[in-house]
Scaffold this motif. Structure first.
Motif, PDB file in Angstrom:
ATOM      1  N   SER A   1     -10.710   0.535  -0.695  1.00  0.00           N
ATOM      2  CA  SER A   1     -10.914   1.454   0.428  1.00  0.00           C
ATOM      3  C   SER A   1     -12.025   2.448   0.126  1.00  0.00           C
ATOM      4  O   SER A   1     -12.277   2.787  -1.017  1.00  0.00           O
TER       5      SER A   1
ATOM      6  N   ARG B   1      -4.113   6.823  11.503  1.00  0.00           N
ATOM      7  CA  ARG B   1      -5.190   5.875  11.202  1.00  0.00           C
ATOM      8  C   ARG B   1      -5.186   4.668  12.147  1.00  0.00           C
ATOM      9  O   ARG B   1      -6.104   4.454  12.897  1.00  0.00           O
TER      10      ARG B   1
ATOM     11  N   HIS C   1      -4.043   5.814  -6.266  1.00  0.00           N
ATOM     12  CA  HIS C   1      -5.499   5.984  -6.181  1.00  0.00           C
ATOM     13  C   HIS C   1      -6.196   5.636  -7.492  1.00  0.00           C
ATOM     14  O   HIS C   1      -5.606   5.720  -8.563  1.00  0.00           O
TER      15      HIS C   1
ATOM     16  N   HIS D   1     -13.171   6.298   0.385  1.00  0.00           N
ATOM     17  CA  HIS D   1     -12.594   7.632   0.544  1.00  0.00           C
ATOM     18  C   HIS D   1     -13.619   8.752   0.510  1.00  0.00           C
ATOM     19  O   HIS D   1     -13.348   9.849   0.963  1.00  0.00           O
TER      20      HIS D   1
ATOM     21  N   HIS E   1       0.840  -1.215   0.000  1.00  0.00           N
ATOM     22  CA  HIS E   1       0.000   0.000   0.000  1.00  0.00           C
ATOM     23  C   HIS E   1       0.865   1.252   0.000  1.00  0.00           C
ATOM     24  O   HIS E   1       1.158   1.805   1.057  1.00  0.00           O
TER      25      HIS E   1
END
Ligand SMILES: [Zn+2]
Ligand SMILES: [Zn+2]
Length: 554
Positions: free
Chosen positions: A413, A481, A350, A415, A318
């Motif tokens: 994920s 996070r 992304h 976002h 990642h």
């Protein structure tokens, strides 16, 4: 030296204050726009000269001059002037999410509110809802934001204090070589959020004098039993002074979470003189428990010899590069990982819906994968083709199947559209987990520690689904996070779900955030054999191939 992030915050503050004081839109927008653009520029803007700055999109001559002013004088006059005419409480209110400068200005002028406390009081009296342009909903969300803000005042993310705390202990040890000195409290448990640096020392006639000699400590109170204050960087600290005979007992009770400590102390029958912490566990016939595991929800002390360690991590998963919103190129990122001795590197920029973060179009994916093939031919490390694929509002992934198939693995994920109730959020994630192309579920709740609570999810349901669909769960190692929360790891392990410790690195500096992820993963009892990226390159290859075969997507 100012980072782009700090400069961006300064311009955001200027724009907010201008709005608050009713400056015209054109002026305030130029600052907020500059704040946004600076956050997206890769080179450090404070180091650029006026001509280069002028040419940058969204900056222009007048903003460029302000950046130069900041560099040369350490401040910006217009900011100082605005601060001088604004009550300090209003500057704090500007930090509350959901209220821009304009609304804060209205609250100030119409209701005469100048502090957060007054604002909360006004909300509770329903006065905010009645203001023009506000309403019930805004009032409700302001109450929530204030409560969240207040409950987090004076707290720190572990990464922000860990090194300072260890440094303090080693300075103390040098100054008092014969004393027993250790960290205790939540910092010794390496909790995600820390209230203060707590240190314990056995009695020595001279402690107060030694401590007073450290100029980086501002002492607020001194008694026979404790010294407390703040470090120069505003971190609260407490130093406990305890009798030598009960040092280890005090270390023990001042380290563990309350229930953990109570369970053991009740079995000690009042004995308080021990010659080590090991002796305390021995007295109650339990194996020694590492400080980071001594939490209230610990049911059984696990076999700690297998706990994951930083040195077990063999690949970096990642990562972002300049292909999307990273600061370093793909080659720079991969080489940095190779030079640190890692065997593989997973690039997951992304996806296209994340346009604000430079998400990749289908054409860019092809080009990036071509670059990966070329790099793989010459590097002594494998780059895996991946993407951090947005989970869209309905739970579908951001590309068609044939594009998803071109990746070695997909990290999925959320976002955008983070405001969801527990059913909506859980169902959205469930659908993504059930997609055969989803290999790893990224930052499960979207939380940002001390600045944004995550959306609520049914952790058990999601973990069950990951188990059923062979999906790995990420513990996002960015210290903001640390998501999935470590308290959920024991259930994941029980269900046989592997955890991957991922830095979500947006620069070479971010790679070693795996340190914070490892700390948190250990608190959740993650073992080396259940950590996805402590597999070797050969094992990962085999794992990915067999998963694709099983899913019929190879
Ligand atoms: Zn993300
Ligand atoms: Zn990411």
């Amino acid at each position: 030296m100012y980072s782009n992030k700090e400069i961006s915050t300064i311009f955001k503050t200027i724009s907010g204050l201008m709005e608050l004081h009713g400056e015209n839109d054109f002026k305030t927008k130029s600052y907020s726009n500059a704040a946004f653009q600076i956050g997206r520029i890769h080179e450090n803007v404070i180091e650029l000269d006026q001509t280069t700055l002028d040419k940058k999109q969204g900056i222009g001559k007048s903003i460029a001059a302000k950046i130069i002013e900041l560099r040369d004088t350490g401040t910006i006059a217009v900011l100082d002037e605005l601060m001088a005419i604004t009550p300090p409480g209003l500057i704090e209110i500007l930090k509350i999410k959901g209220l821009g400068g304009k609304k804060v200005g209205v609250i100030w002028r119409e209701l005469g509110i100048e502090t957060i406390g007054e604002l909360l009081y006004a909300c509770n009296e329903n006065r905010l809802a009645k203001l023009k342009g506000f309403g019930e909903k805004t009032q409700e969300s302001v109450i929530q934001s204030i409560t969240y803000y207040q409950s987090n005042q004076g707290k720190f993310r572990y990464a922000a204090v860990a090194d300072v705390a260890n440094e303090m202990v080693s300075l103390f040890k040098t100054a008092m070589p014969n004393a027993k000195i250790e960290l205790c409290g939540d910092i010794r448990r390496q909790s995600n959020i820390i209230n203060a640096i707590e240190i314990i020392i056995n009695q020595d006639a001279d402690i107060q004098n030694h401590i007073a000699g450290f100029t980086f400590l501002n002492i607020i109170s001194t008694t026979e039993l404790a010294i407390s204050g703040k470090t120069v960087n505003e971190i609260a600290f407490t130093i406990y002074i305890v009798p030598d005979a009960t040092y280890y007992f005090n270390l023990f009770i001042k380290t563990g979470a309350q229930d953990f400590v109570d369970t053991i102390v009740t079995k000690l029958n009042g004995v308080t003189n021990f010659e080590s912490e090991e002796a305390i566990f021995k007295a109650v016939q339990l194996p020694f428990c590492l400080p980071e595991l001594r939490e209230d929800d610990l049911i059984e002390i696990p076999d700690q010899s297998k706990l994951i360690q930083l040195s077990d991590i063999r690949g970096i998963v990642h990562n972002h590069s300049t292909w999307s919103d990273g600061k370093n190129t793909l080659a720079e990122m991969a080489e940095a990982c190779m030079n640190k001795g890692f065997e593989y590197f997973v690039i997951s920029d992304h996806s296209k819906t994340a346009f604000y973060a430079g998400g990749l179009t289908e054409t860019q994916i092809l080009a990036q994968q071509h670059e990966i093939d070329q790099l793989n031919d010459k590097l002594k490390l494998r780059i895996y083709k991946s993407i951090e694929c947005d989970i869209l509002f309905d739970g579908s992934l951001d590309y068609a199947d044939d594009v998803l198939q071109s990746f070695d693995l997909v990290i999925a994920s959320v976002h955008q559209n983070l405001k969801m109730d527990i059913d909506k959020a859980t169902n959205r994630l469930l659908r993504a987990i059930e997609n055969p192309y989803t290999t790893i579920l990224g930052h499960m709740t979207g939380r940002l520690l001390l600045s944004r609570p995550g959306y609520p999810v049914d952790h058990k349901k999601l973990i069950d689904a990951c188990a059923a669909n062979d999906v790995v769960i990420e513990i996002n190692a960015n210290p903001y996070r640390l998501d999935i929360d470590h308290t959920q790891i024991p259930y994941a392990l029980k269900k046989g779900v592997m955890i991957s410790i991922n830095p979500d690195a947006h620069s070479i500096n971010g790679i070693m955030d795996i340190r914070w992820g490892t700390v948190s993963a250990r608190k959740g009892g993650l073992t080396k054999d259940m950590c996805w990226n402590s597999m070797s390159l050969a094992e990962v290859d085999k794992w990915l191939t067999s998963r694709k075969k099983k899913k019929g997507i190879s």
